[in-house]
Design a protein around this motif. Structure first.
Motif, PDB file in Angstrom:
ATOM      1  N   ASN A 161      23.778 -19.397 -69.835  1.00 24.82           N
ATOM      2  CA  ASN A 161      23.480 -17.917 -69.671  1.00 24.82           C
ATOM      3  C   ASN A 161      24.788 -17.238 -69.452  1.00 24.82           C
ATOM      4  O   ASN A 161      25.132 -16.171 -70.133  1.00 24.82           O
ATOM      5  CB  ASN A 161      22.675 -17.536 -68.624  1.00 24.82           C
ATOM      6  CG  ASN A 161      21.356 -18.398 -68.600  1.00 24.82           C
ATOM      7  OD1 ASN A 161      20.876 -18.519 -69.779  1.00 24.82           O
ATOM      8  ND2 ASN A 161      20.568 -18.336 -67.698  1.00 24.82           N
ATOM      9  N   MET A 214      26.660 -16.729 -72.684  1.00 20.84           N
ATOM     10  CA  MET A 214      25.995 -15.781 -73.269  1.00 20.84           C
ATOM     11  C   MET A 214      26.607 -14.222 -72.697  1.00 20.84           C
ATOM     12  O   MET A 214      27.283 -13.420 -73.519  1.00 20.84           O
ATOM     13  CB  MET A 214      24.668 -15.698 -73.345  1.00 20.84           C
ATOM     14  CG  MET A 214      24.148 -16.725 -74.053  1.00 20.84           C
ATOM     15  SD  MET A 214      22.533 -16.546 -73.935  1.00 20.84           S
ATOM     16  CE  MET A 214      21.870 -18.198 -74.599  1.00 20.84           C
ATOM     17  N   TYR A 215      26.201 -13.826 -71.691  1.00 20.72           N
ATOM     18  CA  TYR A 215      26.269 -12.376 -70.957  1.00 20.72           C
ATOM     19  C   TYR A 215      28.024 -12.209 -70.851  1.00 20.72           C
ATOM     20  O   TYR A 215      28.415 -10.927 -71.264  1.00 20.72           O
ATOM     21  CB  TYR A 215      25.690 -12.100 -70.046  1.00 20.72           C
ATOM     22  CG  TYR A 215      25.862 -12.933 -68.629  1.00 20.72           C
ATOM     23  CD1 TYR A 215      26.967 -12.987 -67.972  1.00 20.72           C
ATOM     24  CD2 TYR A 215      24.738 -13.760 -68.140  1.00 20.72           C
ATOM     25  CE1 TYR A 215      27.074 -13.585 -66.836  1.00 20.72           C
ATOM     26  CE2 TYR A 215      24.457 -14.373 -67.052  1.00 20.72           C
ATOM     27  CZ  TYR A 215      25.863 -14.307 -66.241  1.00 20.72           C
ATOM     28  OH  TYR A 215      26.275 -15.105 -65.088  1.00 20.72           O
ATOM     29  N   CYS A 237      29.060 -11.549 -74.145  1.00 19.67           N
ATOM     30  CA  CYS A 237      28.869 -10.181 -74.466  1.00 19.67           C
ATOM     31  C   CYS A 237      29.457  -8.952 -73.961  1.00 19.67           C
ATOM     32  O   CYS A 237      30.139  -8.012 -74.695  1.00 19.67           O
ATOM     33  CB  CYS A 237      27.317 -10.110 -74.424  1.00 19.67           C
ATOM     34  SG  CYS A 237      26.747  -8.669 -74.978  1.00 19.67           S
ATOM     35  N   ALA A 250      23.685  -7.027 -70.981  1.00 15.94           N
ATOM     36  CA  ALA A 250      24.539  -8.174 -70.197  1.00 15.94           C
ATOM     37  C   ALA A 250      24.595  -7.747 -68.862  1.00 15.94           C
ATOM     38  O   ALA A 250      24.840  -8.961 -68.036  1.00 15.94           O
ATOM     39  CB  ALA A 250      25.856  -8.251 -70.950  1.00 15.94           C
ATOM     40  N   SER A 299      21.743  -8.727 -66.973  1.00 20.90           N
ATOM     41  CA  SER A 299      21.550 -10.287 -66.716  1.00 20.90           C
ATOM     42  C   SER A 299      22.604 -10.964 -65.731  1.00 20.90           C
ATOM     43  O   SER A 299      22.340 -11.731 -64.906  1.00 20.90           O
ATOM     44  CB  SER A 299      22.098 -10.637 -68.213  1.00 20.90           C
ATOM     45  OG  SER A 299      21.658 -11.944 -68.373  1.00 20.90           O
ATOM     46  N   PHE A 325      15.708 -10.781 -67.290  1.00 16.27           N
ATOM     47  CA  PHE A 325      16.919 -11.301 -68.034  1.00 16.27           C
ATOM     48  C   PHE A 325      17.377 -12.691 -67.539  1.00 16.27           C
ATOM     49  O   PHE A 325      16.979 -13.168 -66.395  1.00 16.27           O
ATOM     50  CB  PHE A 325      18.179 -10.212 -67.920  1.00 16.27           C
ATOM     51  CG  PHE A 325      17.763  -8.905 -68.640  1.00 16.27           C
ATOM     52  CD1 PHE A 325      17.482  -8.797 -69.996  1.00 16.27           C
ATOM     53  CD2 PHE A 325      17.630  -7.889 -67.866  1.00 16.27           C
ATOM     54  CE1 PHE A 325      17.297  -7.648 -70.359  1.00 16.27           C
ATOM     55  CE2 PHE A 325      17.102  -6.514 -68.348  1.00 16.27           C
ATOM     56  CZ  PHE A 325      17.169  -6.436 -69.658  1.00 16.27           C
ATOM     57  N   ASN A 326      18.002 -13.459 -68.665  1.00 21.17           N
ATOM     58  CA  ASN A 326      18.148 -14.729 -68.317  1.00 21.17           C
ATOM     59  C   ASN A 326      19.044 -15.148 -66.962  1.00 21.17           C
ATOM     60  O   ASN A 326      18.856 -15.969 -66.317  1.00 21.17           O
ATOM     61  CB  ASN A 326      19.046 -15.416 -69.506  1.00 21.17           C
ATOM     62  CG  ASN A 326      20.053 -14.752 -69.861  1.00 21.17           C
ATOM     63  OD1 ASN A 326      20.490 -13.741 -68.993  1.00 21.17           O
ATOM     64  ND2 ASN A 326      21.032 -15.244 -70.720  1.00 21.17           N
ATOM     65  N   GLY A 327      19.879 -14.459 -66.606  1.00 19.48           N
ATOM     66  CA  GLY A 327      20.682 -14.428 -65.462  1.00 19.48           C
ATOM     67  C   GLY A 327      19.906 -14.662 -64.032  1.00 19.48           C
ATOM     68  O   GLY A 327      20.077 -15.258 -63.032  1.00 19.48           O
ATOM     69  N   ALA A 348      23.024 -10.257 -76.972  1.00 15.98           N
ATOM     70  CA  ALA A 348      22.254  -9.593 -76.098  1.00 15.98           C
ATOM     71  C   ALA A 348      20.737 -10.050 -76.366  1.00 15.98           C
ATOM     72  O   ALA A 348      20.012 -10.155 -75.291  1.00 15.98           O
ATOM     73  CB  ALA A 348      22.352  -8.092 -76.222  1.00 15.98           C
ATOM     74  N   CYS A 363      20.156 -13.193 -74.329  1.00 15.96           N
ATOM     75  CA  CYS A 363      19.883 -12.979 -73.127  1.00 15.96           C
ATOM     76  C   CYS A 363      18.433 -12.650 -72.935  1.00 15.96           C
ATOM     77  O   CYS A 363      18.099 -13.143 -71.626  1.00 15.96           O
ATOM     78  CB  CYS A 363      20.875 -11.908 -72.683  1.00 15.96           C
ATOM     79  SG  CYS A 363      22.496 -12.248 -72.463  1.00 15.96           S
TER      80      CYS A 363
END
Lengths: 615, 165, 479, 103
Positions: free
Chosen positions: A326, A329-330, A333, A370, A373, A380-382, A449, A452
């Motif tokens: 994760n 990703m963010y 981003c 992001a 996240s 969101f994934n976070g 995004a 995410c």
């Protein structure tokens, strides 16, 4: 294609194309770019098709203990695919960003080289081979920072020396493992933590978390954020190095050593993780530069991963690993949005930004996703990975949990500040002409995004399909017998409530901060000044002001302490240099040019040798 | 018995000559003393049943080497004797620890060398045979060394021609 | 057959000097290059050649030369460095006469080194090392400048002291066993009749001489002066191969064939090696002159080789040999690059070179490669040899020295970063505006050496099946 | 040959070598330094022959000594060449003039 050829191609293809790329003259920039995109795509294709395969390649070398062996299995496929994906996206992003850069070819070549090295490091089934690729990445890091602006050399050197020293720790750790287990093949290793093994573990851990960018080996990252080209930040420190560092850390904690929750090493990892979370986020809070602020978060977030894996309980480990992907990703981003702002508005200094959200709506939207996240806002994934880490941390000790939540609070606060300062508020006149970034830069941001959101809403897919299979058998069995569910909505409502409270607190805190110090909030003045309410506000202000100020003052002290650690690190690097220069002066003074003296040295040493031999 | 006395006398003279070469204030005398040392070495080599080496020592060391030294002395400025004496004294003061150190080195060697001296009688293996059968690589080395020496003379002694670029 | 390695250069040397006025300048140059290249080719192809068959005419002159993998590594290195030195010299020597003499002396040096790596006798070793050394004294002073004379004379005096030790060792060998061949000494040491202690002392004293010739701390006094005052081509020759053959080759040979895994020898090598590593690196950090810094770095790198020998195991010998080969390549490369910078700027003072890398990209890049290889950063060949050294020490139970070797490589990195920073990075000063890349005579050897470093490093795991497998002295590893 | 005589030989050789080495180190004259070197060489020549004689390998000892003499005389020639070059630059033959390369 045989698996052997497949892996070797995955390691060699990108570097080989990198060499070809260097041969293309700088006039043909488009050709270079096309080749880079093709290479990154091919790399992604190669590693993505290894999913589901299980194979090993053995190249006997130096006798039994140093076989060069490569291995394809779920974890490796996952990590390399993620790395390759980021590689491709950052390559696309670089197209407009690096177009006019003087070291155009070197940038793409080093990126491709790094991809090959990363694949090699992850596919290695032998610690020595891993070390080779690991240190190779050190070289490309150095190169990618050094091609930044003219002063980047110093930062590159700092990175090289800090990482060089930690890689030496890794080397010593490998030697210790070898002394203990008489093998370096990773699949044959399962060391109980006794005798010299804890020392080996710590040394290897230093190598791993340093690559991940944890404190106290982080101090080059914020410098690099300023000096190096932005794609580098999104590419190496934010994604690939983090993936690699945590990959190795998880291998150490999960199968190379028998790490149990009772072990002091587990606690050590948790302490390192917690300290990293807290100190780095405090540093982030006081930053005034877009990229520098992000880079401190890149340090802080790695703390969650170390904390999660360090818990040594299944839920924490899953959380740590999920957080790894994760975060990649963010954070990439976020760096990409930073690069977009830098390119379009010409600055990353928050003081000269502000109000450009309207001009760059897509970038702003990506930033919001992001940032939400990273702050752990559902869905969101976070949020989901942090909840898993919290769960694991709480199982090991309330204090770790509290630190993690405090970190979350501060993260949210700093991103509110960042978003507000950069995208909202009044706009500077000179930024009136700012336009949205070009498509090649937006596309990677949007893709990431999107991921995410996808990984958050549909977290069952990444967790059950990608992360859980990374765990060794015994941990999966343990989790199954305890009836733990990793995916889906967090099972513990209390924790969710705490998180919500922390986020809300951050929002309120931000509101007050802006009200007290910020501008553009005069709209609320008439309510403030209305009779009756004024008395309440005065009290409220006084009441809220104090804790806020106290807190800010307190955090300033913390931040100063964190800053001290940062400086101490610098001082050590510089100071060691001074010490070496001092010693050097002494040695040089001894070389007077007097031949007789030189002969006398030889004779004295010879006398010692003769006497030693005569005994 | 007489033989032994002759040999002891030669050894003592050998050491004395070496000391003279060192202590002589005039360079020319030092070179003469060196030649005399060479002659004594030659005599000692004869005593040790090594006539060929003795002849070499006499012709090359006592002859050629002295000639080279004399050439060097004539081609350089004469020394200022007072200055030589002063600087020698100064250096002797600075390097006072050297003679004991060197003697320590020598004694360390003697300590291990002396206890087990083999006392085999001299056997006659012919030097020419040795040189041409087992040590002919050294002969090749000698040839190369002499060629190198020739280049040394060419490079180091020859005056550079003025019109050379 | 092996005799030809010595006889052919000698013959060519004599022929060249019979009527040299008539020969164009290119002929001696070509002769050196051809002979150097022949060393490389025959070094590589040695096992496939009928080594022991005697050539009819020369059957009287079999000199008892022998060749094994160690010899082959050195033959290849000697050939490569001689060629590089000839290239650099072609560019840097100004006068016709100096050039001709240089080529002839290069051949003398080649004879000396070829002989030294092929023979198997202590006294012959002394003779051939002295041949190489005499050629070096003259070569250093070939341009007759006062600094060069000083460097050469200092080298001569210390070399004479070294010869004194070596001859004392030989004398003791004659005294104890009446023979000076490696095999005889080894046999007498192992069967332990007579006086092995005295014989061991003899070898030990001989080794002290080798320490001086190899420039180990504290026997290194001559080395920085000789390297930095010599003309560019000669520095390449000296740093790249001469000191390695005259000091270190013989040490490896003795460790491999004579005093096999002797604990007291190991201790001496370990101490001398680590002293060299540390002192060399520390002295290098403070240098402002490029060549002088490289000279001290040589001392430090030689320390690595010796410390690996001190492990006393076969892996240690392999690691030492491989590092020696790598060192010959990257140190020659660095001196070639310093020569190309000197050719453009007329100085080797690093303070006057800031930002030269942008002006001389080939030189800058190849220097970077050599530097990273020397510091042991993958994927360059130096990484593998340093790794082997550390592993060898660790395996031999010398963990402390292994850690020292690892930690000191940070120092290595340190001084090379200082060099890169001062000389190659940064903004070029305006005085350097007119500076261009060095001429092909410098760039070609630099690029070739850089390629060797990179390719050896990248394909190291595949060395086993390649013609270069001898670099790892096959018998030393359980392959 | 009796043990005492051998002791005497060895003592003489060591004494001359030490004298030569000491002289090499303390003298300020380049020519005198080379004279010291020659003394060392002489004692070594004698030592080699003595060693060969004692083990009954007179031929070997002589062969080594002859080669040694040839090699050393060439070294001497080169040394004198260097001294003359130094003299051309400094007009003196003083070791203290050859101390400019330092540090």
């Amino acid at each position: 294609m045989t698996p052997t050829l497949h892996i070797l191609l995955a390691i060699c293809l990108a570097p080989a194309l990198a060499l070809v790329l260097l041969l293309i003259p700088s006039r043909a920039r488009s050709l270079r770019e096309a080749l880079a995109v093709v290479a990154a795509t091919a790399n992604l294709g190669l590693v993505a098709t290894t999913f589901g395969q299980q194979s090993r390649i053995e190249l006997p070398w130096l006798g039994t203990s140093f076989d060069l062996s490569l291995r394809v299995y779920h974890t490796a496929s996952f990590v390399t695919t993620a790395a390759a994906g980021f590689g491709l996206l950052v390559t696309l992003y670089s197209l407009p960003f690096m177009r006019k850069h003087s070291a155009h070819g070197a940038h793409y070549a080093l990126m491709l080289l790094s991809l090959g090295m990363a694949n090699g490091a992850v596919f290695s089934n032998n610690l020595l081979l891993l070390l080779f690729f690991w240190e190779g990445l050190l070289g490309t890091t150095y190169g990618m920072i050094a091609i930044g602006h003219a002063g980047a050399f110093k930062t590159a050197t700092k990175a090289l020396i800090i990482s060089g020293i930690t890689d030496l720790c890794l080397m010593l750790g490998i030697a210790l493992v070898w002394a203990q287990a008489h093998t370096l093949t990773m699949t044959n290793l399962r060391l109980p933590l006794e005798g010299m093994a804890p020392a080996a573990f710590v040394l290897l851990m230093i190598g791993a978390i340093s690559k991940g960018g944890s404190m106290p080996f982080h101090s080059w990252i914020p410098d690099a954020a300023v000096d190096a080209p932005t794609p580098f930040m999104a590419f190496l420190p934010a994604s690939i190095e983090k993936l690699l560092g945590i990959y190795l850390l998880s291998r150490l904690a999960l199968d190379l050593f028998e790490l149990t929750p009772q072990s002091w090493l587990s606690t050590l990892m948790m302490v390192v993780g917690s300290v990293t979370i807290l100190l780095a986020v405090l540093m982030a809070l006081i930053q005034k530069d877009y990229k520098r602020l992000l880079s401190f978060h890149a340090v802080s977030q790695v703390g969650y991963m170390i904390l999660g894996i360090g818990t040594a309980v299944p839920i924490g480990i899953v959380g740590g690993l999920f957080h790894m992907i994760n975060h990649a990703m963010y954070k990439s981003c976020l760096f990409l949005t930073g690069g977009a702002v830098e390119r379009q508005a010409g600055s990353t200094d928050l003081a000269s930004l502000g109000g450009i959200g309207r001009k760059m709506p897509i970038t702003f939207a990506c930033f919001i996703v992001a940032a939400a996240s990273i702050s752990g806002v559902p869905p969101f994934n976070g949020f989901f990975s942090k909840e898993l880490v919290y769960d694991g941390a709480l199982e090991r000790g309330t204090i770790f949990y509290l630190v993690a939540v405090a970190g979350s609070f501060l993260t949210a606060a700093s991103f509110l500040k960042l978003g507000h300062a950069a995208f909202l508020g009044p706009r500077d006149k000179k930024n009136d002409g700012v336009r949205e970034a070009p498509g090649a830069m937006l596309f990677p941001m949007l893709v990431i995004a999107g991921f995410c959101i996808f990984f958050g809403v549909n977290n069952a897919f990444p967790i059950d399909q990608l992360i859980v299979p990374m765990l060794p058998e015994h941990l999966i069995a343990e989790a199954r017998s305890a009836g733990t569910h990793f995916s889906g909505w967090p099972s513990n409502p209390t924790l969710v409530a705490m998180t919500a409270a922390a986020l809300l607190g951050a929002l309120i805190n931000h509101g007050f901060g802006v009200k007290l110090y910020g501008s553009g909030l005069h709209a609320a003045d008439h309510i403030h000044d209305s009779p009756g309410l004024r008395w309440v506000y005065d009290r409220a202000e006084r009441r809220w002001f104090d804790p806020y100020e106290l807190f800010m003052r307190g955090s300033a002290y913390f931040a100063q302490a964190a800053n001290k650690i940062d400086r101490a690190n610098d001082w050590l690097v510089v100071g060691l240099g001074r010490l070496a220069q001092f010693a050097s002066r002494g040695v040089r003074a001894a070389h007077t040019g007097n031949t007789s003296a030189y002969i006398v040295w030889s004779l004295i040493a010879a006398t010692f040798i003769v006497i030693y031999l005569g005994q | 018995m007489n033989d032994a006395i002759v040999e002891i006398a030669m050894l003592v003279t050998f050491v004395l000559m070496a000391l003279w070469a060192v202590l002589a204030t005039k360079l020319l005398r030092a070179v003469v003393a060196l030649a005399a040392t060479s002659v004594l070495v030659t005599l000692l080599l004869f005593r040790l049943d090594s006539p060929l080496a003795a002849v070499f020592e006499l012709s090359v060391c006592a002859g050629l080497v002295s000639a080279i030294f004399l050439g060097a002395i004539t081609l350089t400025q004469p020394e200022n004797e007072a200055e030589v004496a002063v600087s020698a004294k100064e250096r002797i003061r600075r390097y006072w620890y050297l003679p004991p150190l060197l003697l320590l080195l020598g004694v360390a060697l003697l300590q291990v060398a002396l206890p087990d001296v083999p006392t085999t009688a001299a056997a006659a293996d012919d030097v020419r045979k040795v040189l041409w059968t087992s040590r002919h690589l050294d002969l090749l080395g000698q040839i190369t060394v002499l060629v190198a020496g020739a280049f040394g003379v060419i490079v180091l002694f020859k005056e550079a021609r003025k019109n050379e670029r | 057959m092996l005799t030809l390695f010595v006889l052919v250069p000698l013959l060519v040397l004599l022929l060249l000097n019979i009527s040299w006025r008539a020969l164009p300048r290119i002929v001696p140059q070509a002769a050196v290059l051809v002979l150097g290249f022949a060393d490389v080719v025959f070094g590589l192809a040695l096992p496939t050649l009928p080594v022991n068959s005697e050539i009819p005419v020369l059957s009287e002159l079999h000199f008892g030369l022998v060749a094994d993998d160690l010899t082959r590594v050195f033959l290849v290195s000697i050939g490569l460095v001689i060629c590089a030195a000839a290239f650099v010299n072609q560019e840097s020597m100004t006068t016709e006469r100096a050039h001709r003499n240089f080529c002839s002396l290069l051949l003398v040096s080649l004879i000396g080194m070829n002989g030294a790596v092929l023979l198997s006798d202590f006294f012959s070793l002394y003779v051939f090392l002295e041949v190489t050394a005499i050629a070096s004294f003259i070569l250093i002073a070939i341009e007759r400048g006062i600094f060069a004379v000083e460097g050469a004379f200092r080298y001569l005096l210390l070399s004479a002291v070294a010869a004194m030790f070596m001859l004392t060792g030989v004398g003791l060998m004659v005294f104890t066993i009446g023979d000076t061949t490696f095999s005889a000494v080894h046999e007498s040491l192992t069967i332990a009749n007579g006086s092995p202690l005295l014989l061991k002392m003899a070898v030990g004293i001989f080794i002290i001489g080798l320490f001086i010739k190899g420039g180990l701390v504290p026997f290194h006094g001559w080395l920085p002066g000789a390297y930095s005052s010599a003309p560019p081509g000669v520095s390449v020759l000296l740093a790249g191969i001469v000191t390695k053959v005259s000091g270190i080759y013989a040490l490896v040979r003795i460790a491999q064939d004579v005093l096999v895994s002797d604990p007291s020898l190991s201790m001496i090598l370990l101490v001398a090696g680590s002293a060299s590593i540390v002192v060399g690196a520390i002295a290098a950090i403070g240098q402002s002159d490029l060549k002088r810094m490289l000279a001290y770095s040589s001392i430090s790198q030689v320390g690595y080789i010796v410390i690996a020998l001190g492990a006393g195991t076969e892996l240690g010998i392999v690691a030492a040999t491989f590092h020696l080969f790598n060192h010959a390549i990257f140190k020659s490369l660095l001196f070639v690059d310093s020569a190309s910078v000197e050719s453009r700027l007329g100085t080797t003072d690093m303070g006057k070179m800031g930002g030269i890398g942008a002006k001389m990209p080939w030189t800058g890049t190849t220097t970077g490669i050599a530097m990273l290889s020397a510091a042991g950063i993958p994927p360059f060949s130096g990484f593998w040899s340093k790794l082997l050294i550390v592993l060898a020490l660790w395996k031999a139970g010398r963990e402390g020295f292994a850690i020292l070797a690892v930690v000191a490589s940070v120092l290595t990195l340190g001084y090379f970063m200082v060099m890169q920073h001062r000389a190659f990075f940064g903004k070029p000063s305006t005085q350097l505006d007119s500076v261009k890349e060095a001429s092909a005579g410098y760039v070609v050897p630099a690029v070739v050496f850089a390629l060797i470093t990179v390719l050896t490093g990248v394909f190291f795991p595949l060395l086993k099946d390649s013609p270069l497998s001898f670099l790892l002295l096959n018998k030393g590893l359980s392959w | 040959m009796s043990g005492e005589l051998i002791t005497l030989y060895v003592t003489a050789i060591v004494l001359v070598a030490v004298t030569g080495l000491y002289y090499l180190l303390v003298t300020t004259s380049l020519i005198r330094a080379v004279i010291g070197l020659e003394l060392v060489t002489k004692s070594i020549t004698l030592g080699l022959i003595l060693a060969g004689r004692l083990t009954g390998k007179v031929g070997l000892g002589q062969a080594l000594a002859i080669t040694l003499i040839v090699v050393e005389v060439v070294v001497l020639v080169v040394a004198v060449g260097l001294i003359l070059l130094a003299h051309r630059h400094t007009n003196k033959v003083d070791t203290r003039d050859l101390r400019s390369i330092k540090g």
